[in-house]
Design a protein around this motif. Structure first.
Motif, mmCIF file in Angstrom:
data_model
loop_
_atom_site.group_PDB
_atom_site.id
_atom_site.type_symbol
_atom_site.label_atom_id
_atom_site.label_comp_id
_atom_site.label_asym_id
_atom_site.label_seq_id
_atom_site.Cartn_x
_atom_site.Cartn_y
_atom_site.Cartn_z
ATOM 1 N N ALA A 60 0.782 -1.374 0.247
ATOM 2 C CA ALA A 60 0.157 -0.231 0.272
ATOM 3 C C ALA A 60 1.161 1.439 -0.022
ATOM 4 O O ALA A 60 1.966 1.049 0.866
ATOM 5 C CB ALA A 60 -1.122 0.583 0.967
ATOM 6 N N GLY A 61 0.734 2.126 -0.887
ATOM 7 C CA GLY A 61 1.531 3.649 -0.441
ATOM 8 C C GLY A 61 1.020 4.079 -1.960
ATOM 9 O O GLY A 61 0.308 4.288 -2.258
ATOM 10 N N THR A 62 1.813 5.277 -1.970
ATOM 11 C CA THR A 62 1.968 6.255 -3.608
ATOM 12 C C THR A 62 2.852 5.842 -4.585
ATOM 13 O O THR A 62 3.955 4.827 -4.759
ATOM 14 C CB THR A 62 2.715 7.382 -2.548
ATOM 15 O OG1 THR A 62 1.620 8.183 -2.120
ATOM 16 C CG2 THR A 62 2.401 8.491 -3.985
ATOM 17 N N ILE A 63 2.350 5.761 -5.808
ATOM 18 C CA ILE A 63 2.954 5.025 -6.894
ATOM 19 C C ILE A 63 4.267 5.819 -6.980
ATOM 20 O O ILE A 63 3.419 7.250 -7.110
ATOM 21 C CB ILE A 63 2.051 4.981 -7.710
ATOM 22 C CG1 ILE A 63 0.606 4.059 -7.936
ATOM 23 C CG2 ILE A 63 2.152 4.792 -9.185
ATOM 24 C CD1 ILE A 63 -0.803 4.315 -8.143
ATOM 25 N N VAL A 64 4.732 5.318 -7.286
ATOM 26 C CA VAL A 64 5.861 6.135 -7.606
ATOM 27 C C VAL A 64 6.070 5.494 -9.098
ATOM 28 O O VAL A 64 7.069 4.829 -9.539
ATOM 29 C CB VAL A 64 7.184 5.478 -6.933
ATOM 30 C CG1 VAL A 64 8.797 6.767 -7.154
ATOM 31 C CG2 VAL A 64 7.241 6.474 -5.522
#
Length: 189
Positions: A178-182
């Motif tokens: 889970a988290g922010t796409i880089v």
């Protein structure tokens, strides 16, 4: 014309609404001789050269993964469809970004795009990947098994409608980050 109700990729099944395929497509990883045709497919499919330029920039980037730039050819050997998967990350965990996906205008609605995407997903799965992300039409990509990425706590670093940022997980028994796409630098985000 035939309808495909389920596509079997390796040892998982993607269920979706029927996809109508009006001809058989040969799919394969791109070769150097395909590069001009891939550019033409992207130039024909999109209103600006941004996607064609992105593909060229990605070839020189560390996010490029051999075997995940897929063409779909018709019976005459014309490259009509294209799908690209490149390395991205969710925070620090590896994932794949699907796109651009494109079809020559004269071959649209005949299954060339679906064939290229399915071949790309199969190749990704065969390489041991588990998470593919796509920013795209929410009416199109769910047929391949994509769902809103927010279901997994995944989000882009920019504002998009929730239903347009989608994720496909090949094996739900494995952890999904889970988290922010880089995205890779050529994406410009």
């Amino acid at each position: 014309m035939s309808e495909i109700d389920a596509i079997h990729l390796t040892d998982f099944t993607i269920t979706k609404e029927s996809i109508t395929v009006s001809q058989i497509w040969t799919t394969r990883a791109e070769t150097e001789r395909d590069i001009p045709a891939i550019r033409e497919v992207n130039l024909g499919a999109f209103p600006t050269p941004l996607e064609a330029d992105l593909v060229e920039a990605m070839r020189a980037d560390a996010a490029w993964l051999p075997g995940l730039s897929i063409v779909a050819e018709d019976a005459a050997g014309t490259v009509a469809g294209y799908a690209l998967l490149t390395r991205c990350h969710v925070d620090r965990s590896p994932a794949l970004a699907l796109g651009p996906c494109a079809v020559l205008p004269g071959h649209q609605k005949r299954g060339a795009g679906s064939a290229a995407i399915l071949a790309g997903l199969r190749a990704a799965r065969d390489l041991g990947e588990n998470l593919v992300l796509v920013l795209g039409h929410p009416e199109y990509y769910p047929r391949f098994g994509f769902v809103p990425a927010s279901r997994y706590g995944i989000r882009p670093s920019f504002e998009v409608p929730d239903e347009a940022m989608m994720a496909l997980v090949f094996d739900d028994s494995l952890p999904v980050p889970a988290g922010t796409i880089v995205y890779p630098a050529p994406f410009g985000v």
